[in-house]
Motif scaffolding. Structure first.
Motif, PDB file in Angstrom:
ATOM      1  N   GLU A  23       0.831  -1.238  -0.170  1.00 55.95           N
ATOM      2  CA  GLU A  23      -0.083  -0.125   0.009  1.00 55.95           C
ATOM      3  C   GLU A  23       0.899   1.177   0.083  1.00 55.95           C
ATOM      4  O   GLU A  23       0.443   2.293  -0.672  1.00 55.95           O
ATOM      5  N   ASN A  24       2.079   1.249   0.609  1.00 60.13           N
ATOM      6  CA  ASN A  24       3.108   2.312   0.563  1.00 60.13           C
ATOM      7  C   ASN A  24       4.293   2.341  -0.165  1.00 60.13           C
ATOM      8  O   ASN A  24       5.245   2.082   0.491  1.00 60.13           O
ATOM      9  N   PRO A  25       4.217   2.037  -1.634  1.00 58.43           N
ATOM     10  CA  PRO A  25       5.312   1.925  -2.149  1.00 58.43           C
ATOM     11  C   PRO A  25       6.253   3.188  -2.047  1.00 58.43           C
ATOM     12  O   PRO A  25       5.735   4.361  -2.137  1.00 58.43           O
ATOM     13  N   LEU A  83       8.246   0.457  -8.027  1.00 60.05           N
ATOM     14  CA  LEU A  83       8.378   0.975  -9.419  1.00 60.05           C
ATOM     15  C   LEU A  83       7.433   2.196  -9.583  1.00 60.05           C
ATOM     16  O   LEU A  83       6.486   2.424  -9.111  1.00 60.05           O
ATOM     17  N   PRO A  84       7.821   3.021 -10.786  1.00 59.32           N
ATOM     18  CA  PRO A  84       7.008   3.971 -11.017  1.00 59.32           C
ATOM     19  C   PRO A  84       5.830   3.630 -11.885  1.00 59.32           C
ATOM     20  O   PRO A  84       5.879   4.154 -13.453  1.00 59.32           O
ATOM     21  N   ILE A  85       5.089   2.804 -11.548  1.00 55.53           N
ATOM     22  CA  ILE A  85       4.048   2.397 -12.363  1.00 55.53           C
ATOM     23  C   ILE A  85       2.626   2.662 -11.846  1.00 55.53           C
ATOM     24  O   ILE A  85       2.568   2.410 -10.504  1.00 55.53           O
ATOM     25  N   LYS A  86       1.537   2.887 -12.424  1.00 56.54           N
ATOM     26  CA  LYS A  86       0.333   2.991 -11.919  1.00 56.54           C
ATOM     27  C   LYS A  86      -0.542   1.604 -11.785  1.00 56.54           C
ATOM     28  O   LYS A  86      -0.493   0.999 -12.782  1.00 56.54           O
ATOM     29  N   GLU A  87      -0.771   1.402 -10.547  1.00 57.71           N
ATOM     30  CA  GLU A  87      -1.153   0.111 -10.426  1.00 57.71           C
ATOM     31  C   GLU A  87      -2.730  -0.205 -10.938  1.00 57.71           C
ATOM     32  O   GLU A  87      -3.591   0.878 -10.718  1.00 57.71           O
ATOM     33  N   ALA A  88      -2.892  -1.342 -11.398  1.00 56.68           N
ATOM     34  CA  ALA A  88      -4.408  -1.716 -12.084  1.00 56.68           C
ATOM     35  C   ALA A  88      -4.818  -2.936 -11.503  1.00 56.68           C
ATOM     36  O   ALA A  88      -5.530  -3.849 -12.262  1.00 56.68           O
ATOM     37  N   THR A  89      -4.377  -3.437 -10.206  1.00 60.83           N
ATOM     38  CA  THR A  89      -4.784  -4.556  -9.738  1.00 60.83           C
ATOM     39  C   THR A  89      -6.158  -4.661  -9.168  1.00 60.83           C
ATOM     40  O   THR A  89      -6.946  -5.729  -8.876  1.00 60.83           O
ATOM     41  N   GLY A  90      -6.594  -3.442  -8.605  1.00 62.74           N
ATOM     42  CA  GLY A  90      -8.088  -3.381  -7.995  1.00 62.74           C
ATOM     43  C   GLY A  90      -8.070  -4.187  -6.487  1.00 62.74           C
ATOM     44  O   GLY A  90      -9.263  -4.198  -6.065  1.00 62.74           O
ATOM     45  N   LYS A  91      -7.047  -4.473  -5.867  1.00 66.79           N
ATOM     46  CA  LYS A  91      -6.840  -5.206  -4.681  1.00 66.79           C
ATOM     47  C   LYS A  91      -7.292  -4.008  -3.824  1.00 66.79           C
ATOM     48  O   LYS A  91      -6.787  -2.877  -3.887  1.00 66.79           O
ATOM     49  N   ALA A  94      -4.359  -2.004  -2.729  1.00 67.42           N
ATOM     50  CA  ALA A  94      -3.513  -1.614  -3.625  1.00 67.42           C
ATOM     51  C   ALA A  94      -2.865  -0.238  -3.204  1.00 67.42           C
ATOM     52  O   ALA A  94      -3.113   0.282  -2.278  1.00 67.42           O
ATOM     53  N   SER A  95      -1.822  -0.011  -4.039  1.00 70.10           N
ATOM     54  CA  SER A  95      -1.065   1.411  -3.738  1.00 70.10           C
ATOM     55  C   SER A  95      -1.893   2.414  -3.425  1.00 70.10           C
ATOM     56  O   SER A  95      -2.837   3.026  -4.140  1.00 70.10           O
ATOM     57  N   LYS A  96      -1.623   3.145  -2.300  1.00 67.88           N
ATOM     58  CA  LYS A  96      -2.169   4.428  -2.178  1.00 67.88           C
ATOM     59  C   LYS A  96      -1.429   5.583  -2.511  1.00 67.88           C
ATOM     60  O   LYS A  96      -1.619   6.865  -2.362  1.00 67.88           O
ATOM     61  N   ILE A  97      -0.172   5.258  -3.378  1.00 71.01           N
ATOM     62  CA  ILE A  97       0.726   6.313  -3.784  1.00 71.01           C
ATOM     63  C   ILE A  97       0.440   6.384  -5.492  1.00 71.01           C
ATOM     64  O   ILE A  97       0.991   5.425  -6.020  1.00 71.01           O
TER      65      ILE A  97
END
Length: 390
Positions: A23-25, A83-91, A94-97
């Motif tokens: 959640e906090n990458p 990594l500098p990637i926008k997450e698309a897992t929908g978990k 998922a990343s909050k950043i």
């Protein structure tokens, strides 16, 4: 011996750490929150020493066995950066950043090694010292080298060092390892071609950097097809071609960027030499001038024979002999654990992540079912590598 019962019992707790990291990458050396949490957990486990700030934000935990007569020290390494990637897992976790995600599983690597550290600090059923290494900036920042430069291998007399990485497509509970080159050297280049711009309707009055660059792109492929033994591995990829801004203007300059991947020091040197020769001669032939910036990146990740055999034997204890692959081909991706293997003998192993999205993909997620497997691998490696005499 299969997964250790105590680690199976700890799996929910370790998973919670993993999902918090997810959640906090944090990127590269900016792993401030992650490093603080890792250091705090190690302290709560009662490890003998916690050191921070190696390689800027790296963390080291030292655990001494119930005996230290052997005088031997083994290092275990996990990487922490995202990594500098926008997450698309929908978990739900998922990343909050925005624009950052754990798309390579370093959150899982960190959590598994923390789980092993907790168990080892509880049991101390080994003769010697364990150094657990939590490293920033694997994703292009050479964090391993930075930690080494800050005294990782000398401040603690590490004799051997081991690394682990999850592997999408390999079933959970399986491992893969090989002797010798495991992952490639990762060199990069930037080529600036200076020509003479002008009107697109009068190309004869120009020196076209786009035409020049196009020939260079094609010619660079001959490094693999015509300069290298077909049984040797080399990849030359031009990944950026920037030039021009209008349909009726031939630009003054063009820029090419890319990467070269090799598995052999001699081929690595040959590829660099041929790139420079081809670029220089083609540019000269077109009347242009080429400036070449060639940057040597991570070296080849080379597993040492004896340590590979040992790591394989531990994986076979956890998974069974039939579930440990030794026929795996080298990967042309890079890994800065290579710097540690240049300093000390050791081995790097892959552990199955199941049928997940691939590494560095926005839909990738570390498989939490791997946690007790990976943590058990670390623990058994220490207990067998640093055995307590009966």
């Amino acid at each position: 011996m299969p997964v250790i019962n105590r680690l199976a019992d700890l799996s929910d707790e370790i998973t919670a750490w993993r999902r918090d990291f997810h959640e906090n990458p944090e990127l590269l050396y900016d792993t401030v929150r992650t490093s603080e949490k890792v250091a705090g957990l190690l302290t709560s486990f009662g490890v003998d020493e916690v050191a921070t700030g190696l390689g800027k934000t790296g963390v080291v935990g030292v655990i001494r066995g119930r005996r230290t007569d052997s005088g031997k020290c083994i290092g275990l390494r996990a990487d922490m950066d995202a990594l500098p990637i926008k997450e698309a897992t929908g978990k739900p976790y998922a990343s909050k950043i925005p624009g950052k995600m754990h798309a390579c599983g370093h959150d899982g690597h960190t959590a598994m090694l923390l789980g092993a550290a907790k168990y080892l600090a509880e049991t101390r059923n080994f003769d010697g010292t364990v150094v657990v290494i939590f490293q920033p900036a694997e994703e292009g920042g050479a964090g391993a080298k930075a930690m080494i430069d800050d005294g990782l291998m000398t401040r603690w007399p590490i004799d051997e060092v081991y690394g682990l990485h999850n592997f999408p497509g390999l079933p959970v509970g399986e491992f893969a390892i090989r002797k010798g080159p495991m992952m490639a050297a990762t060199d990069t280049f930037e080529i600036t071609i200076s020509g003479r711009g002008g009107h697109a309707a009068k190309p004869h009055d120009t020196i076209d950097p786009i035409a020049t660059g196009s020939q260079i792109v094609s010619a660079l492929q001959t490094i693999a097809s015509r300069n290298t033994d077909p049984l040797q591995s080399v990849v030359v990829s031009v990944t950026v071609f920037e030039a021009g801004s209008a349909f009726n203007v031939i630009p003054q300059t063009a820029t090419l960027r890319g990467t070269i991947r090799t598995l052999d020091a001699g081929i690595r040197a040959l590829a660099e030499k041929r790139l420079k020769a081809l670029v220089t001669s083609i540019a000269e032939g077109f009347g242009a001038v080429a400036d070449i910036q060639f940057n040597r990146g991570y070296p080849v990740t080379v597993n040492h024979d004896a340590q590979t055999d040992f790591a394989r034997s531990i994986a076979e204890e956890i998974a069974g002999q039939e579930r440990v692959r030794t026929d795996i081909n080298p990967m042309m991706g890079g890994e800065d654990f290579s710097y540690m293997l240049e300093e000390r003998p050791g081995a790097f192993i892959f552990a199955g992540n199941g049928q997940s999205a691939g590494l560095h993909h926005p839909e990738y997620d570390f498989n939490d079912d791997l946690i007790p497997v990976g943590s058990s691998y670390w623990v058994r490696l220490i207990e067998k590598g640093l055995p307590v005499a009966d």
